[in-house]
Design a protein around this motif. Sequence first.
Motif, mmCIF file in Angstrom:
data_model
loop_
_atom_site.group_PDB
_atom_site.id
_atom_site.type_symbol
_atom_site.label_atom_id
_atom_site.label_comp_id
_atom_site.label_asym_id
_atom_site.label_seq_id
_atom_site.Cartn_x
_atom_site.Cartn_y
_atom_site.Cartn_z
ATOM 1 N N LEU A 1 3.880 9.889 18.148
ATOM 2 C CA LEU A 1 4.456 10.264 16.854
ATOM 3 C C LEU A 1 5.991 10.272 16.865
ATOM 4 O O LEU A 1 6.615 10.656 15.876
ATOM 5 N N ARG B 1 8.890 5.479 8.907
ATOM 6 C CA ARG B 1 8.414 6.125 7.679
ATOM 7 C C ARG B 1 7.067 5.553 7.240
ATOM 8 O O ARG B 1 6.142 6.301 6.926
ATOM 9 N N LYS C 1 4.324 6.670 9.695
ATOM 10 C CA LYS C 1 3.986 8.094 9.604
ATOM 11 C C LYS C 1 3.252 8.446 8.313
ATOM 12 O O LYS C 1 2.526 9.436 8.263
ATOM 13 N N LYS C 2 3.469 7.647 7.271
ATOM 14 C CA LYS C 2 2.753 7.885 6.007
ATOM 15 C C LYS C 2 1.239 7.683 6.179
ATOM 16 O O LYS C 2 0.455 8.137 5.360
#
Lengths: 311, 367
Positions: free
Chosen positions: A49, A71, A74-75
């Motif tokens: 992560l 981004r 991670k979405k």
Amino acid sequence: MIIEVNDLIKRYKDFLAIDHLNLTIGDGELFGLLGPNGAGKTTLVNAILGLTAVDHGTINVFGEALSTSERAIKKQIGLVPQDIAVYPELTAQENVTLFGKLFGLRGEALRKGVADALEFTGLTDIRNKKPSQFSGGMKRRLNIACAIVHKPRLIIMDEPTVGIDPQSRNYILESVKKLNDMHCTVIYISHYMEEVASICTRIAIVDKGRIIAKGTQEELGRLIEDDQVVSVGVTAPDYSIIEKLKRLPAVKDATVDGHTIRIVLSERKLNAVLDTFLEEDLTITKIETNTPTLEDVFLTLTGRALREGAQ
Amino acid sequence: MPIFQNNLKRFLNNKMNFVLIMLIPLIFISLSFSGSGTQKAKVGIIDRDRTQLTQAIKKAIRNQADIAPIAQKSLRTDLTNNRIDTVLVIPKNFTRSLISGKPIKTESYHVQESNVSSGIRTYISGYLQDLSVMAHAARGNSTQFYKSLQSYQQNHLGLSVSSPDRTGAMRERTVSALGFVIFGLFMIVSVSSRMIMEDKRLKLYTRFFTTPLSVRSYNIQNILSYLTLSAVTIILLLALLVFGFHAALGPSLVNIFLVLLLFSIVSISIGVLISSVARTAGQANALSLLVVTPVAMLGGCFWPIRITPVFMQKIADFMPTTWGMRALTTLVYGNGLKDVMMDLLILAGFAALFFLLGSWRRTDIAS
């Protein structure tokens, strides 16, 4: 591939938390990561992560490096952390809404995502209550709701059942299976081998920062299929017998659990084992031979029990 | 801006925050404006002329201030010990010079850094100027002059006397009240560090960064939320000062607001620094307490710096509260933003330094 980890190394000063680790997880898998506390499981998740910098190696998620499209990646990920990470002063709905917003949901998508997550975790009726009024199981479910509000493609669950009652544990395990049935890839991290064994399609055993074995439960069992596991019941177990048993060439490992001594044999030489009991003048109450479990696989491969770290 | 909105919600949910940054300053501000309203400046008069006119001057001053007995030899000691706020020396032949239209000369003494006597000094100066005008109009005729003086005393005494003194005293009280506003805003240190540490304690700090939220965005949203809270606090406290206590906040309320807002940024930066140094919420609270009260005291939030020992005044130069108070005092006494530019630059420097130190120790988010 959903996740590809290549030759990963992570050090904390002199401590090697991840040691040349390689791992691939395919789309739609319910992947179990099994290992004792301190084995490096959470460090691996943190590295995946981007929460911790690695010393060496590469990690690709959804085919891309995290550094290039953090981004976007991670979405599509939801993490259920080991700790219950929610605001106690906010209601269940407010907590889930906050995470929905953090994942970029707005308007109707946010409202629906929150409603679905609360429904899925069985918290709809108590959505306006604060976590301080919840049982341990409810808090764990809220922890999950916050991670699935945005309907992620990959869910990472780090010890999601620690410290809860069996009923709540079953509820969560059923939920994990349901999520996987909904085409969601799940990485299930635990040191409860019975949980991993009951729900995961593929398992990796982690110890000292390395993956020491991986495969389906059957494939792992085959690693020690020639072994024999014997449970010997005694009236008064004497710990000195463990040392004597371990000195026998056929014994891979021996542990005491209450009045039962569990022995893993590499060769079927039960007589030598029983002679040792007689020499020690111990009264045998039962003898059972078992099929090797994941715990036995772990014992055989690492020489220590899965729960040692926890204790 | 989910973190921004969430912080505002959390702040409003916690009554302790109101107590810290609103209620405590409110109590002290009320104290600043109560009781001190009847306090007058103490004036010593050395009258070497002793005429009807100098008696009239003394009477006029007595209406505005407390007249204390004074001797020439103890003048300096009385002033430095605050027994007397200002001294007026009326020279011999003062009355004759004034009535004959010659330039008049009086001597006055006060402690330069003190604002206590500014009101009465303004009043005396104005009164003497009025006397000169009357003398000029009487063209050297003393009967005509004293007639005019009598009429002046009857018609204008009440009008002219109260204003300068009230403004001076009110400014003193306003500066004192602003010290407590600064103290309230300084409490943001405790609120901000506690809220950030709470995120860390609850493991939310780590969890947030498993979402698309970046560390920079988290920090900016946090700072903006505390700044918004500060701005609202400043507006409420200034409104209370203006409408509740009729405080004398100088020519521009906006300038006062801007200085207080800049000071809030310094407070937030200290909060960020503390949250980066502390390991637990308890440590953050203890550190905040250790910082806020002493720095507020040294910086003159509770009493004027000039009454503290010299070595403490030197230490005070390193306190952001000192520069905040200096800027506010200057503005209250009628100056503009350009007059406090240096103070503002120093405050901005403090904020930059603390933000830098607060972000210096960045390690892995997970650790």
